[in-house]
Write a protein that holds these residues in place. Structure first.
Motif, short mmCIF file in Angstrom:
data_model
loop_
_atom_site.label_atom_id
_atom_site.label_comp_id
_atom_site.label_asym_id
_atom_site.label_seq_id
_atom_site.Cartn_x
_atom_site.Cartn_y
_atom_site.Cartn_z
N VAL A 53 0.83 -1.21 0.00
CA VAL A 53 0.00 0.00 0.00
C VAL A 53 0.87 1.26 0.00
CG1 VAL A 53 -1.72 1.31 1.33
CG2 VAL A 53 -1.93 -1.16 1.11
N LEU A 54 2.07 1.15 0.58
CA LEU A 54 2.96 2.31 0.66
C LEU A 54 3.32 2.85 -0.72
CD1 LEU A 54 4.65 4.18 2.47
CD2 LEU A 54 6.48 2.48 2.39
N CYS A 55 3.25 2.03 -1.73
CA CYS A 55 3.57 2.49 -3.10
C CYS A 55 2.52 3.44 -3.67
CB CYS A 55 3.67 1.29 -4.05
SG CYS A 55 4.98 0.12 -3.69
N LEU A 56 1.32 3.45 -3.10
CA LEU A 56 0.18 4.04 -3.78
C LEU A 56 -0.08 5.53 -3.55
CD1 LEU A 56 -2.36 1.10 -3.28
CD2 LEU A 56 -0.85 1.55 -5.22
N PRO A 57 0.21 6.13 -2.39
CA PRO A 57 -0.20 7.53 -2.19
C PRO A 57 0.30 8.50 -3.25
CG PRO A 57 0.48 6.57 -0.12
CD PRO A 57 0.83 5.57 -1.17
N GLY A 58 1.53 8.33 -3.70
CA GLY A 58 2.08 9.25 -4.68
C GLY A 58 1.42 9.18 -6.04
N THR A 59 0.63 8.11 -6.27
CA THR A 59 -0.05 7.96 -7.56
C THR A 59 -1.47 8.51 -7.53
OG1 THR A 59 -0.91 5.75 -7.02
CG2 THR A 59 1.30 5.88 -7.98
N ALA A 60 -1.94 8.96 -6.36
CA ALA A 60 -3.31 9.45 -6.25
C ALA A 60 -3.46 10.78 -7.00
CB ALA A 60 -3.70 9.62 -4.78
N ALA A 61 -4.37 10.80 -7.96
CA ALA A 61 -4.62 12.02 -8.74
C ALA A 61 -5.90 12.72 -8.30
CB ALA A 61 -4.70 11.68 -10.23
N MET A 121 14.80 13.31 -0.04
CA MET A 121 14.00 13.28 -1.27
C MET A 121 13.47 14.67 -1.62
SD MET A 121 14.09 10.10 -2.28
CE MET A 121 15.76 10.09 -1.62
N VAL A 122 13.03 15.41 -0.62
CA VAL A 122 12.52 16.77 -0.86
C VAL A 122 13.63 17.68 -1.36
CG1 VAL A 122 11.60 18.84 0.27
CG2 VAL A 122 10.57 16.61 0.73
N SER A 123 14.79 17.59 -0.72
CA SER A 123 15.90 18.47 -1.10
C SER A 123 16.39 18.17 -2.52
CB SER A 123 17.06 18.32 -0.11
OG SER A 123 17.59 17.01 -0.14
N LYS A 124 16.22 16.93 -2.98
CA LYS A 124 16.64 16.54 -4.33
C LYS A 124 15.49 16.61 -5.34
CE LYS A 124 20.82 15.55 -2.97
NZ LYS A 124 21.97 16.40 -3.37
N ASP A 125 14.33 17.11 -4.89
CA ASP A 125 13.15 17.23 -5.75
C ASP A 125 12.74 15.91 -6.38
OD1 ASP A 125 12.68 20.00 -5.39
OD2 ASP A 125 14.30 20.47 -6.78
N VAL A 126 12.85 14.82 -5.61
CA VAL A 126 12.41 13.51 -6.08
C VAL A 126 10.89 13.43 -5.94
CG1 VAL A 126 12.54 11.02 -5.70
CG2 VAL A 126 14.59 12.44 -5.44
N ALA A 127 10.21 12.94 -6.95
CA ALA A 127 8.75 12.83 -6.93
C ALA A 127 8.30 11.92 -5.80
CB ALA A 127 8.24 12.31 -8.26
N SER A 129 5.96 9.76 -5.72
CA SER A 129 5.71 8.39 -6.17
C SER A 129 7.00 7.57 -6.19
CB SER A 129 5.06 8.39 -7.55
OG SER A 129 5.87 9.11 -8.48
N TYR A 130 8.08 8.13 -6.72
CA TYR A 130 9.36 7.42 -6.76
C TYR A 130 9.92 7.20 -5.36
CZ TYR A 130 9.35 8.36 -11.78
OH TYR A 130 9.02 8.40 -13.11
N HIS A 131 9.78 8.21 -4.52
CA HIS A 131 10.24 8.12 -3.14
C HIS A 131 9.58 6.93 -2.43
CE1 HIS A 131 9.78 10.10 1.13
NE2 HIS A 131 10.49 9.00 1.17
N LEU A 132 8.25 6.85 -2.50
CA LEU A 132 7.52 5.83 -1.76
C LEU A 132 7.73 4.44 -2.36
CD1 LEU A 132 4.17 7.69 -0.98
CD2 LEU A 132 6.19 7.39 0.47
N ILE A 133 7.84 4.35 -3.68
CA ILE A 133 8.11 3.05 -4.31
C ILE A 133 9.47 2.52 -3.86
CG2 ILE A 133 8.61 1.91 -6.50
CD1 ILE A 133 6.43 3.68 -7.76
N GLY A 134 10.47 3.40 -3.81
CA GLY A 134 11.80 2.99 -3.38
C GLY A 134 11.81 2.49 -1.94
N VAL A 135 11.14 3.22 -1.05
CA VAL A 135 11.08 2.80 0.35
C VAL A 135 10.32 1.48 0.48
CG1 VAL A 135 10.18 3.41 2.63
CG2 VAL A 135 11.27 5.15 1.22
N SER A 136 9.23 1.35 -0.29
CA SER A 136 8.44 0.12 -0.23
C SER A 136 9.27 -1.09 -0.63
CB SER A 136 7.22 0.26 -1.15
OG SER A 136 6.45 -0.92 -1.15
N LEU A 137 10.04 -0.98 -1.70
CA LEU A 137 10.87 -2.10 -2.14
C LEU A 137 11.91 -2.45 -1.09
CD1 LEU A 137 11.42 -1.16 -5.91
CD2 LEU A 137 9.97 -2.99 -4.98
N LEU A 138 12.50 -1.43 -0.46
CA LEU A 138 13.48 -1.68 0.59
C LEU A 138 12.86 -2.44 1.76
CD1 LEU A 138 16.25 -1.28 1.94
CD2 LEU A 138 15.45 0.97 2.71
#
Length: 350
Positions: A53-61, A121-127, A129-138
């Motif tokens: 579920v952690l992958c999903l918030p960044g994809t909410a439109a 992630m904020v300081s590097k302007d990472v989206a 969705s990418y931030h949460l997907i990366g953490v989820s995989l880890l």
């Protein structure tokens, strides 16, 4: 997500209600599972579902999509959280000394790690969705690695029955103190960075840094908690904790400058750090109280503060301002002081 979906404070507050709704709707179901299956099995399934579920918030439109994601968060977090607590109890049984405070401290370290990654992630302007997907995989990888090392024990039905009992009158003060502390704690999780962005008019990076500093303070306080308890005693330390919470919020409310505000966040973090472990310790020592039932009933009331107060903050902010909302939460520190003094007077006259 607030900025991405253009949510007002009130709208965000209503959206956040989806999380506790999902959690509370599945409490009976999770309790039933824990009576039939080992906590290890439930924890493994809950961890996999939660990380997914952690992958999903960044994809909410749309708002409704975020609501559904938060509902799923509540459901999966419930599976993971209750089974992890059961695992913690089983681990405690293997030791002759208390290690529960260490669990609180490690949990805070994890929160600090999450906040630090968020800052990066904020300081590097990472989206998002990418931030949460990366953490989820880890977290998927860590779950697979460490699940074999957890406790494999059969379910204990008799320990689950009292989980949702409301507290007895003798434990009501403990429950209300737990409620007040957890209300402050989760308000900072959900609104701490937003407050800095909106009321202090800071950058995203500085707002995230303020939250990281808060987490560092809370983590430090928890690892120092046992030493402070031995020095001061439980009731004086509870009074000090309430005082730090009130003072910290007062500084945050009275200043419009970020660095004094960060100092206020430090005091709030130190203030909330030890309250719940101290309350659990006192409740467990209460004469005539069943320890398991006492802690379960206190946790039930504390959960209400942890889950429902942050959405309330959003509704108050919509009607007034976020600064006024934080002013209301500051009163929780005063409540801790007042209830602790009542217990002190009762102890003196006993």
């Amino acid at each position: 997500m607030k900025e991405q979906l253009h949510l007002s404070e009130g709208e965000l507050g209503l959206v956040l209600f989806a999380f506790p709704v999902g959690l509370l709707l599945t409490l009976p179901f999770t309790s039933m599972l824990l009576q039939k299956y080992s906590s290890k099995s439930i924890m493994f399934g809950g961890a996999l579902a939660f990380n997914g579920v952690l992958c999903l918030p960044g994809t909410a439109a749309y708002i409704w999509q975020l609501v559904m994601v938060l509902l799923a968060f509540g459901i999966t977090r419930n599976l993971l959280n209750l089974s992890m607590n059961a695992q913690a109890v089983e681990t405690q049984h293997r030791y002759n000394r208390s290690i529960m405070n260490s669990f609180h401290g490690v949990w805070s370290l994890a929160g600090f790690a999450g906040a630090s990654i968020g800052y990066l992630m904020v300081s590097k302007d990472v989206a998002v969705s990418y931030h949460l997907i990366g953490v989820s995989l880890l977290l998927f990888i860590l779950t697979i690695i460490f699940i074999p090392l957890t406790n494999s024990v059969p379910p204990r039905k008799e320990e689950r029955r009292s989980f949702f009992k409301l507290p007895e009158p003798a434990l009501l003060n403990f429950s209300l103190i737990c409620f007040a502390s957890m209300a402050c704690e989760n308000t900072m999780y959900d609104w701490g960075s937003i407050y800095f962005r909106q009321e202090m008019h800071t950058s995203k990076g500085l707002a995230t840094l303020a939250f990281v500093v808060y987490m560092i303070a809370m983590t430090t306080g928890r690892f120092l908690g046992d030493w402070m308890t031995n020095k001061l005693g439980i009731l004086p330390l509870l009074t000090l904790s309430g005082t730090l919470i009130v003072t910290g919020f007062s500084i945050v409310l009275l200043t419009h400058m970020p660095y004094p505000g960060i100092a206020g966040y430090i005091l709030i973090g130190l203030g909330v750090s030890c309250v719940v472990p101290l309350v659990f310790s006192m409740a467990g020592k209460t004469a005539g109280a069943n320890t398991g039932a006492a802690l379960a009933s206190i946790s039930t009331i504390g959960y209400v503060g942890f889950l429902f107060i942050p959405p309330f903050v959003g509704l108050v902010a919509e009607a007034t301002s976020l600064r006024w909302s934080f002013g209301c939460i500051a009163m929780m520190g005063a409540l801790i002081i007042w209830l602790t003094r009542i217990m002190q007077k009762t102890a003196e006259t006993a």
